[in-house]
Design an enzyme around this catalytic site. Structure first.
Site, short mmCIF file in Angstrom:
data_model
loop_
_atom_site.label_atom_id
_atom_site.label_comp_id
_atom_site.label_asym_id
_atom_site.label_seq_id
_atom_site.Cartn_x
_atom_site.Cartn_y
_atom_site.Cartn_z
N GLU A 1 22.38 -70.93 37.56
CA GLU A 1 23.75 -71.01 38.44
C GLU A 1 23.55 -71.40 40.05
OE1 GLU A 1 26.47 -67.96 37.50
OE2 GLU A 1 26.61 -68.85 35.33
N GLU B 1 25.44 -69.57 28.22
CA GLU B 1 26.30 -68.12 28.52
C GLU B 1 27.61 -68.03 28.08
OE1 GLU B 1 25.71 -66.17 32.37
OE2 GLU B 1 23.88 -66.78 32.44
N ASP C 1 23.79 -60.73 39.57
CA ASP C 1 24.47 -59.72 38.98
C ASP C 1 23.34 -58.74 38.04
OD1 ASP C 1 26.64 -58.35 37.94
OD2 ASP C 1 26.88 -59.48 35.99
N TYR D 1 32.77 -68.97 31.19
CA TYR D 1 33.49 -67.53 30.67
C TYR D 1 34.83 -67.78 30.48
CZ TYR D 1 29.04 -65.16 31.18
OH TYR D 1 27.67 -64.66 31.39
C1 GCB Z 1 26.76 -65.14 34.81
C2 GCB Z 1 25.44 -65.17 35.60
C3 GCB Z 1 25.02 -63.56 34.90
C4 GCB Z 1 25.90 -62.72 35.08
C5 GCB Z 1 27.13 -63.05 34.10
C6 GCB Z 1 28.29 -62.07 34.10
O1 GCB Z 1 27.24 -66.49 34.91
O2 GCB Z 1 24.69 -66.02 35.05
O3 GCB Z 1 23.72 -63.14 35.64
O4 GCB Z 1 25.48 -61.39 34.76
O5 GCB Z 1 27.63 -64.40 34.51
O6 GCB Z 1 28.46 -61.24 33.20
O7 GCB Z 1 29.17 -62.23 35.13
#
Ligand code: GCB
Length: 653
Positions: free
Chosen positions: A453, A542, A209, A506
């Site tokens: 990941e 994260e 990403d 997330y």
């Molecule tokens: C993740 C990734 C990261 C992405 C982020 C997102 O898990 O490690 O590279 O940018 O989520 O914002 O989706």
């Protein structure tokens, strides 16, 4: 680093290219520092540039563009170095270009470099994303695979050719094509439906990403050493009662007769320990330790290790001097703690990207210093180099300011079974060798991350990570190793081999959208599951929410500044339940907004930054600032309120 038949190799296919064999690394990769025996000549500035837009992208090789000035091959552009090439022009084709681009620069060398046969001249490229071939005056000199690490070649024999002034023409062809066995991996997909796509149409697919910026994104330079020289230095440090221990190992390139002297100087330039020979241990009674920012009232104390080689040569004696900054500190991991200098350390920081307007991933001092001012203002004591090694100058700043680093290799987007092949594994191990070789002496680097990941639930991932992690530990037994996971705790085949569990989640963003009230429960379950299974310290590596600066909604709605703030607050409540037990860190995603591929999910890039891409704070930045300073003041040695160490006076302090 491999030298090879560029012509034959380039004929393999329109865009694909061979994978370099995993060879033992031929030597050291010391940062090129000036010293009484070493000079530098920067090649940063404007280079001539040409993208090979021919159908097979091989015209440059067919016409041998490296044989004569690039401008004679056709129209060229001015291209700044360092910079990504993608956002510099007005031609959209360049932004999305996949294939070979050509850089060229001419340089005149000082006479003392070319006439004194006791001088060795080295061409060093900070990085070239992703495969590079280098010619000097048309001679095939160097090839390198991998976009985020330096490579270099001794070009003395090409420049020491006679009494006349020496002009060099340096040509670098760079290919940004990613294959299933590159890091990161990618694949070229040819679109064969002629009702929708023109003949030969292809796209490069990736599973990460961030925008695949490319070009000469870091410094390019020439430097000298004497012909007998210090090739590499490895330093590890320890603490014994109140003494600091500095173990050093020096490799030299010279005949069998030589003298090696080592002196350790403190910050006031006073010699505090001395030694001789290629390896040894220096003892520093009452040593000032290297402490992270805000963990101690005197953070980031650096000594200088001055190494001096004297050797006879056929043209007289030479001496080489190299000075390495050294921080004395220890790192250890228990079942539930991450210890620095024997004290529990809590990572309160960010994930970053090398990313900015116009320059893309190009190294830029103003941007770097601004970012450090923001980190210090925020009270951040750590970051992860998501998702690739950053420029060496970034790590030098971390050493100087006490910002702790989880140093990550570019293994991001390993999501298919083919990404765990033996070819990929060999390349991955080689990248770890190059990374450890480059960054091993930075006190700020406290842990290696071998991937982000990956599909670590796949059967083949178990063996793969066992091998890569074991190899990394053998390269550097002094630091813990991890990879960052988003797999289910029960299915993760790589987690048994890591020292610290780094987990991304997330909640209320990619799952149960909008349901902030679920975060604490889900986060608590996540932590408990991982801890009861592995009994290892955990970092929330994260978490975050997409946020468009200036969007306001109260009660909070997704994409508004209020939602980002509220999501972070819920995470913090969950983190506080386990902080001090076995959760040893939190790294928000992301420090700043950054560019990605275009997609309906991304509006001019990823907007999960707490700062905008232009480094202006969103509401969440103030929340994090309050939290990080509070945590810092609770965990400081000796106990006293911490003060911001901003590099300049910030209106926010
Ligand atoms: C993740 C990734 C990261 C992405 C982020 C997102 O898990 O490690 O590279 O940018 O989520 O914002 O989706």
């Amino acid at each position: 680093m491999v030298r090879g038949p560029a012509g034959a190799w380039a004929a393999l296919g329109p865009l694909l290219w061979g994978c370099a064999l995993a060879l033992a690394l031929p030597g050291g990769m010391l940062y090129p520092r000036e010293s009484p025996s070493r000079e530098r000549k920067s090649l940063d500035g404007l280079w001539s540039f040409r993208a090979d837009f021919s159908d097979n992208r091989r015209r440059g090789f067919e016409e041998q563009w490296y044989r004569r000035p690039l401008r004679e091959s056709g129209p060229t552009l001015d291209m700044p170095v360092p910079s990504s090439f993608n956002d510099i022009g007005q031609d959209w084709r360049l932004r999305h270009f996949v294939g070979w681009v050509w850089y060229e620069r001419e340089v005149t060398l000082p006479e003392r470099w070319t006439q004194d046969l006791r001088t060795r001249v080295v061409l060093r490229i900070g990085s070239a994303h992703s495969y590079a071939i280098v010619w000097v005056n048309g001679v095939d000199t160097l090839e390198h695979e991998g976009g985020y690490l330096p490579f270099e070649a001794d070009i003395s024999s090409l420049v020491q050719v006679g009494p006349l002034p020496v002009h060099l023409r340096i040509t670098i062809a760079i290919n940004n094509t990613l294959t299933p066995s590159t890091l990161p991996p990618g694949a070229i997909r040819y679109m064969t439906d002629t009702s929708k796509y023109p003949k030969g149409y292809f796209v490069q697919n990736t599973d990460f990403d961030f925008f695949n910026y490319a070009g000469l994104q870091r410094a390019v330079l020439l430097y000298t050493t004497p012909t007998s020289y210090i090739d590499d230095i490895t330093v590890t440090t320890g603490v014994q009662q109140d003494s600091g221990l500095v173990n050093y190992q020096v490799s030299v390139k010279c005949g069998s007769q030589f003298k090696l002297e080592v002196r350790l100087l403190n910050a006031e330039n006073k010699v505090v320990a001395e030694g001789t020979g290629t390896q040894g241990q220096l003892k520093v009674p009452g040593a000032s330790l290297w402490w992270p920012y805000l963990m101690h009232e005197r953070p980031a104390y650096l000594y200088s290790l001055e190494v001096r080689l004297t050797a006879p040569t056929s043209v007289g004696p030479v001496s080489d001097v190299y000075t390495l900054p050294v921080g004395i500190r220890t790192v250890a991991v228990t079942e539930s703690q991450f210890l620095i200098n024997g004290k529990p350390f809590y990572f309160h920081g960010v994930n970053k990207h090398e990313d900015a307007d116009i320059r893309g991933k190009g190294f830029d001092w103003p941007l770097l210093v601004k970012d450090f001012n923001l980190l210090l203002w925020l009270g951040a004591n750590a970051f992860r180099t998501s998702h690739y090694p950053y420029a060496e100058e970034v790590l030098q700043m971390c050493d100087r300011y006490g910002i702790v680093v989880i140093d990550e290799c570019p293994a991001v987007g390993l999501v298919l079974p083919q990404h765990f092949s033996n070819t990929s594994m060999n390349h991955h191990m080689r990248v770890m060798e190059e990374l450890v070789r480059r960054d091993k002496n930075h006190p700020a680097v406290v842990m290696w991350s071998v991937a982000n990941e990956p599909a670590s639930y796949l059967e083949s991932a178990g063996y793969y990570f066992k091998m890569v992690i074991t190899h990394t530990k053998a390269l550097d037994p002094s630091r813990p190793v991890t990879f960052v996971t988003n797999a289910n705790y029960a299915a993760d085949k790589g987690a048994p081999y890591v020292d610290v569990i780094c987990v991304n989640s997330y909640y209320s963003w990619y799952h149960d959208y909008g349901h902030l009230e679920l975060i604490q429960l889900q986060l608590g379950t996540q932590f408990e599951n991982w801890y009861k299974t592995y009994h290892k310290p955990i970092i929330q590596s994260e978490y975050g929410a997409e946020t468009i600066v200036g969007f306001h909604q109260d009660p909070p709605l997704m994409f508004s500044e209020e939602y980002q703030r509220a999501l972070l607050e819920q995470y913090h409540l969950g983190l506080d339940q386990k902080r001090g037990k076995y959760v040893v860190g939190e790294l928000v995603w992301n420090f700043a907004d950054f560019m990605t591929n275009q997609s309906p999910q991304r509006m001019l890039g990823n907007k999960k930054g707490i700062f905008t891409r232009q480094r202006q704070p969103k509401t969440a930045a103030f929340l994090l600032r309050e939290r990080y300073w509070k945590i810092a003041n609770e965990t400081r040695y000796p106990r006293s309120a911490a003060k911001s160490q901003c590099l300049e006076n910030s209106p926010f302090t």
